[in-house]
Motif scaffolding. Sequence first.
Motif, PDB file in Angstrom:
ATOM      1  N   LEU A 205      28.131 -40.568  19.724  1.00 59.93           N
ATOM      2  CA  LEU A 205      27.529 -39.260  19.437  1.00 59.93           C
ATOM      3  C   LEU A 205      27.864 -38.778  18.030  1.00 59.93           C
ATOM      4  O   LEU A 205      27.099 -38.027  17.425  1.00 59.93           O
ATOM      5  CB  LEU A 205      27.991 -38.216  20.467  1.00 59.93           C
ATOM      6  N   HIS A 206      29.028 -39.202  17.487  1.00 56.41           N
ATOM      7  CA  HIS A 206      29.413 -38.777  16.138  1.00 56.41           C
ATOM      8  C   HIS A 206      28.440 -39.291  15.080  1.00 56.41           C
ATOM      9  O   HIS A 206      28.286 -38.693  14.017  1.00 56.41           O
ATOM     10  CB  HIS A 206      30.815 -39.277  15.774  1.00 56.41           C
TER      11      HIS A 206
ATOM     12  N   PRO B  58      20.511 -32.377  15.207  1.00 59.62           N
ATOM     13  CA  PRO B  58      19.212 -32.315  15.881  1.00 59.62           C
ATOM     14  C   PRO B  58      18.963 -33.534  16.780  1.00 59.62           C
ATOM     15  O   PRO B  58      18.404 -33.408  17.867  1.00 59.62           O
ATOM     16  CB  PRO B  58      18.211 -32.291  14.724  1.00 59.62           C
ATOM     17  N   GLU B  59      19.434 -34.693  16.323  1.00 63.85           N
ATOM     18  CA  GLU B  59      19.238 -35.909  17.112  1.00 63.85           C
ATOM     19  C   GLU B  59      19.971 -35.805  18.455  1.00 63.85           C
ATOM     20  O   GLU B  59      19.437 -36.134  19.515  1.00 63.85           O
ATOM     21  CB  GLU B  59      19.790 -37.091  16.304  1.00 63.85           C
ATOM     22  N   ARG B  60      21.232 -35.328  18.378  1.00 67.36           N
ATOM     23  CA  ARG B  60      22.011 -35.142  19.613  1.00 67.36           C
ATOM     24  C   ARG B  60      21.287 -34.188  20.561  1.00 67.36           C
ATOM     25  O   ARG B  60      21.221 -34.405  21.755  1.00 67.36           O
ATOM     26  CB  ARG B  60      23.383 -34.534  19.272  1.00 67.36           C
ATOM     27  N   GLU B  61      20.741 -33.128  19.978  1.00 66.20           N
ATOM     28  CA  GLU B  61      20.100 -32.121  20.830  1.00 66.20           C
ATOM     29  C   GLU B  61      18.848 -32.668  21.493  1.00 66.20           C
ATOM     30  O   GLU B  61      18.536 -32.302  22.625  1.00 66.20           O
ATOM     31  CB  GLU B  61      19.817 -30.857  20.014  1.00 66.20           C
ATOM     32  N   VAL B  62      18.157 -33.543  20.786  1.00 67.46           N
ATOM     33  CA  VAL B  62      16.979 -34.158  21.404  1.00 67.46           C
ATOM     34  C   VAL B  62      17.405 -34.960  22.633  1.00 67.46           C
ATOM     35  O   VAL B  62      16.820 -34.838  23.715  1.00 67.46           O
ATOM     36  CB  VAL B  62      16.227 -35.058  20.400  1.00 67.46           C
ATOM     37  N   TRP B  63      18.469 -35.754  22.471  1.00 70.59           N
ATOM     38  CA  TRP B  63      18.942 -36.544  23.623  1.00 70.59           C
ATOM     39  C   TRP B  63      19.410 -35.631  24.751  1.00 70.59           C
ATOM     40  O   TRP B  63      19.137 -35.868  25.923  1.00 70.59           O
ATOM     41  CB  TRP B  63      20.075 -37.488  23.210  1.00 70.59           C
ATOM     42  N   MET B  64      20.111 -34.567  24.394  1.00 68.56           N
ATOM     43  CA  MET B  64      20.598 -33.652  25.439  1.00 68.56           C
ATOM     44  C   MET B  64      19.453 -32.981  26.182  1.00 68.56           C
ATOM     45  O   MET B  64      19.566 -32.680  27.371  1.00 68.56           O
ATOM     46  CB  MET B  64      21.498 -32.579  24.830  1.00 68.56           C
ATOM     47  N   SER B  65      18.356 -32.774  25.481  1.00 65.30           N
ATOM     48  CA  SER B  65      17.220 -32.103  26.129  1.00 65.30           C
ATOM     49  C   SER B  65      16.437 -33.070  27.012  1.00 65.30           C
ATOM     50  O   SER B  65      15.605 -32.659  27.795  1.00 65.30           O
ATOM     51  CB  SER B  65      16.289 -31.510  25.065  1.00 65.30           C
ATOM     52  N   LYS B  66      16.728 -34.366  26.880  1.00 69.00           N
ATOM     53  CA  LYS B  66      15.975 -35.351  27.676  1.00 69.00           C
ATOM     54  C   LYS B  66      16.657 -35.681  29.001  1.00 69.00           C
ATOM     55  O   LYS B  66      16.079 -36.365  29.831  1.00 69.00           O
ATOM     56  CB  LYS B  66      15.844 -36.659  26.888  1.00 69.00           C
TER      57      LYS B  66
END
Length: 430
Positions: A171-172, A177-185
């Motif tokens: 995750l680091h 924004p990339e992390r948030e996209v994955w979290m939203s999926k």
Amino acid sequence: MNRPPVFALVDVNNFYVSCERVFQPHLEGQPVVVLSNNDGCAVARSSEVKALGVKMGTPWFKLEDLAKQHGIQAFSSNYTLYGDMSNRFVSVLRSFSPDIEIYSIDECFVRVESVLSLYASTGAMGQAMRHKLKQWVGLPVCVGFGPTKTLAKFANHLAKKNAEFEGVCDLHAMSRPEREVWMSKVAVGEVWGVGRRLSDRLTALGVQTVLDLRNCAPRAVRAEFGVVLERTCRELRGFSCLSLEEVAPAKKQIMVSRSFGSPITRMKELEEAVASYVGCAAEKLRRQGCCTSTLLVFIHTNPFREDLPQRNVSLSIGLPSPSDDSRELTRAALAGLGKLYEPGYAYKKAGVLLTTLIPQGMEQRGLFDEQGQSARSAAVMSVLDKINARFGKDSVKTAACGTEGAWAMNASRRSPRFTTRWSDLPVVQA
DNA sequence: TCTGGGGTCCTAGGACCC
DNA sequence: TCTGGGGTCCTAGGACCC
């Protein structure tokens, strides 16, 4: 040198199935399940079986048609093999970092921030772990890295479900924004610590994804759901609340229970089963260096047979003074069982629970205990454990356990104990 | 016919103490 | 009419994990 923590969560893919495949390579690529005790439910599924839509915990009898149709191979649980493979898994991981928490039979948390400089990147370290575990132990794993345990778990989930990560997700290495996209999926129910109930309640409140939960105010989460979920929420935000537990805390209770291979109606067989479970629980107790002052016995009928009369009873028994002696505990348990037993029922399961566990030497002795009694008991138990360690489980046991084992569980599909019995060593044809 | 086993933690409520 | 404050221990039940 106070670096922020970096947690890795290393998890073996389909652990039990992978263990079977190490010694039976022809199972590679085939649909395989491993069944729970008594060959009851599917508790491990190969990816081929998951692709057929088989859910975790499906009863085997509901799967048999599908199994015939697709050639699914089923194995009884071989815990001796899995336990030994688990030890090998852990010892390879220790070569990467000394800071390890053994979280379950197939998962470890590892603190890696102090050794990361040895690798080109965090991702490279993850790949090195995968390569070494595959080569040395034969087990396929996925690795997730994050600043908290909950995030490392989430990263591991991403690595498992998305082939593009090639088994390692850091995750680091992602932008915010990339992390948030994955979290939203990913659905909120996939978060470590969010089970079905919490997931339903959260969803009803509009908190549907991992990102939604991360964006909740921790205080509000605490007010609505309690302190446990508040911690989870903070961990998702990158604040480490759960630390690495390198030394496994002593167990607070010891339970041994089994379903029977077939229902039991007679007292004698119940007694044998309960005596066997007590023997096993007492051995665990001594291995932990404890004695117990309370013992709970329970028996119950098959709850799925709604057509039959049901009985589900337990009894807690206080011992006059704390003990770790299999014989004393057996006497107490059988006395309790005598009060619980009623004829006319088909019993399906029995068990023993040791609760008040007291470290050896800290126990309060009874006023009227004989001098020297405890030393004699300790000597007998020590010899018992040594014989069983050397010649195999149950080489010596109390007579109350019986010799027939008519109540023993079904395990007709168990593979050999490849790594722990001379007679079961795999043979390599030249 | 046939449905696993072994744990932990938190909370609420009751009994009891001074 | 009107009855304190602070605490522990135990148990049961509910939630979670693998």
